[in-house]
Design a protein around this motif. Structure first.
Motif, short mmCIF file in Angstrom:
data_model
loop_
_atom_site.label_atom_id
_atom_site.label_comp_id
_atom_site.label_asym_id
_atom_site.label_seq_id
_atom_site.Cartn_x
_atom_site.Cartn_y
_atom_site.Cartn_z
N LEU A 163 -10.40 13.31 1.53
CA LEU A 163 -10.73 11.94 1.90
C LEU A 163 -9.51 11.22 2.48
CD1 LEU A 163 -12.63 11.07 -1.41
CD2 LEU A 163 -13.67 11.59 0.80
N GLN A 164 -9.76 10.36 3.44
CA GLN A 164 -8.71 9.53 4.02
C GLN A 164 -9.20 8.08 4.09
OE1 GLN A 164 -7.75 9.99 8.25
NE2 GLN A 164 -5.59 9.56 7.83
N TRP A 165 -8.44 7.17 3.46
CA TRP A 165 -8.77 5.75 3.54
C TRP A 165 -8.44 5.24 4.93
CZ3 TRP A 165 -5.31 1.44 3.93
CH2 TRP A 165 -5.93 0.19 3.74
N PHE B 9 -9.87 -1.80 5.15
CA PHE B 9 -10.85 -2.70 4.56
C PHE B 9 -10.91 -4.02 5.30
CE2 PHE B 9 -8.30 -5.97 2.68
CZ PHE B 9 -7.19 -5.41 2.05
N SER C 169 -6.88 -4.80 6.37
CA SER C 169 -5.73 -3.95 6.16
C SER C 169 -6.12 -2.55 6.58
CB SER C 169 -5.29 -3.96 4.70
OG SER C 169 -4.14 -3.14 4.52
N TYR C 170 -5.18 -1.83 7.21
CA TYR C 170 -5.51 -0.52 7.77
C TYR C 170 -4.50 0.54 7.33
CZ TYR C 170 -8.23 -3.50 10.94
OH TYR C 170 -9.11 -4.44 11.46
N PRO D 188 -1.75 2.95 7.90
CA PRO D 188 -0.71 2.92 8.96
C PRO D 188 -0.88 4.01 10.01
CG PRO D 188 0.27 2.56 6.81
CD PRO D 188 -1.16 2.91 6.56
N THR E 92 -9.88 -2.08 -8.35
CA THR E 92 -8.97 -1.30 -7.52
C THR E 92 -9.56 0.06 -7.17
OG1 THR E 92 -7.87 -0.40 -9.46
CG2 THR E 92 -6.95 -2.41 -8.51
N PHE F 285 -13.12 2.44 -5.58
CA PHE F 285 -14.16 2.41 -4.55
C PHE F 285 -15.51 2.73 -5.21
CE2 PHE F 285 -11.15 2.13 -1.14
CZ PHE F 285 -10.05 2.85 -1.56
N GLN G 52 3.12 6.81 4.44
CA GLN G 52 2.13 6.93 3.38
C GLN G 52 1.65 8.37 3.32
OE1 GLN G 52 -2.05 5.55 3.89
NE2 GLN G 52 -1.58 4.05 2.30
N SER H 47 -3.67 1.42 -10.92
CA SER H 47 -4.81 1.44 -9.98
C SER H 47 -5.23 2.84 -9.59
CB SER H 47 -4.46 0.64 -8.74
OG SER H 47 -3.36 1.25 -8.08
N SER I 245 -7.16 8.67 -6.35
CA SER I 245 -6.79 7.65 -5.38
C SER I 245 -5.88 6.65 -6.09
CB SER I 245 -8.04 6.93 -4.86
OG SER I 245 -7.69 5.86 -4.00
N SER J 50 1.28 -2.92 -0.16
CA SER J 50 1.00 -3.52 1.15
C SER J 50 -0.48 -3.45 1.52
CB SER J 50 1.83 -2.84 2.25
OG SER J 50 3.21 -2.98 1.98
N ASN J 51 -1.33 -3.63 0.51
CA ASN J 51 -2.79 -3.61 0.72
C ASN J 51 -3.30 -2.30 1.31
OD1 ASN J 51 -3.79 -6.00 -0.36
ND2 ASN J 51 -3.27 -7.18 1.47
N THR J 52 -2.72 -1.20 0.91
CA THR J 52 -3.18 0.10 1.37
C THR J 52 -3.50 1.02 0.19
OG1 THR J 52 -0.98 1.12 1.50
CG2 THR J 52 -1.77 -0.04 3.46
N TRP J 53 -4.37 1.98 0.44
CA TRP J 53 -4.77 2.95 -0.58
C TRP J 53 -4.55 4.36 -0.06
CZ3 TRP J 53 -6.29 -1.90 -1.13
CH2 TRP J 53 -6.53 -2.38 -2.42
N PHE K 102 -5.44 8.69 -0.97
CA PHE K 102 -6.19 9.67 -1.74
C PHE K 102 -5.36 10.94 -1.93
CE2 PHE K 102 -10.46 8.07 -2.27
CZ PHE K 102 -10.60 7.14 -1.27
#
Lengths: 116, 110
Positions: A45-47, A50, A58-59, A61, A101, A103, B1, B34, B91, B96-99, B101
């Motif tokens: 999986l890759q986020w 949102f 937010s994306y 990077p 926090t 999904f 990341q 988290s 996860s 910086s508002n990033t997640w 996995f």
């Protein structure tokens, strides 16, 4: 109970823009974080990113230069646009709500293939 | 990341316990409460099993538990059952508002 459903083209040509929509039912999208996550066939999986109430985004990077996530509160939907796609963008694309926090829940996912 | 590090595979016999690790850094796993874990069956969407490191949502069997030590989080499945055979992903919030996995672990019930 909130349910999510992805929709959009299953085939996109290289260099074009991938566009998907997630329709939320059973609750309002206002006031929550809504995500896109993808999974290349047979991989992890890759986020992707949102969108939050009033359009805060937010994306990842690694994808930031090509991604836009937006919401349409009148339709209770949020959308993903990914530009300049290549074969590496072939994946199952999931939409998911943030629960604190984590999904939860997730949509069933939609396969998008990048090919000419 | 960078993606979190998980072993590609794990296995156990019915009734046994299995632990899957998820290693990150102080900027993700070790820095925030988290960490979450997901179970994914073939052709299905991921299902939340653990959130905020140790909490179990309603619907997740109490055989599933989470823990963390430093920059490594762990998912333990006790009393393995055949239905637990699936892929598992961790996860974490990464600042910086990033997640981010993990790469996923395929759990096989022998």
């Amino acid at each position: 109970q909130v349910q999510l459903q992805e929709s959009g083209p299953g085939l996109v040509k290289p260099s074009e823009t991938l566009s998907l929509t997630c329709t939320v039912s059973g609750g309002s999208i206002s006031g929550y974080y809504w995500n896109w996550v993808r999974q290349p066939p047979g991989k992890g999986l890759q986020w992707i990113g949102f969108v939050y109430d009033r359009g805060l985004t937010s994306y990842n990077p690694a994808l930031k230069s090509r991604v836009t996530i937006s919401e349409d509160t009148s339709k209770n939907q949020f959308s993903l646009k990914l530009t300049s796609v290549t074969a590496a963008d072939t994946a199952i694309y999931f939409c998911a709500k943030h629960r604190g926090t984590a999904f939860d829940p997730w949509g069933q996912g939609t396969l998008v293939t990048v090919s000419s | 990341q960078s993606a979190l590090t998980q072993p590609p595979s794990a296995s156990g016999s019915p009734g046994q316990s299995v632990t899957i690790s998820c290693t990150g850094t102080s900027s993700d796993v070790g820095g925030y409460n988290s960490v979450s874990w997901y179970q994914q069956n073939p052709g299905k969407a991921p299902k939340l099993m653990i959130y905020e490191v140790t909490k179990r949502p309603s619907g997740a069997p109490d055989r599933f538990s989470g823990s963390r030590s430093g920059n490594t989080a762990s998912l333990t499945v006790s009393g393995l059952q055949a239905e637990d055979e699936a892929d598992y992903y961790c996860s974490s919030f990464a600042g910086s508002n990033t997640w981010v996995f993990g790469g996923g672990t395929k759990l096989t019930v022998l």
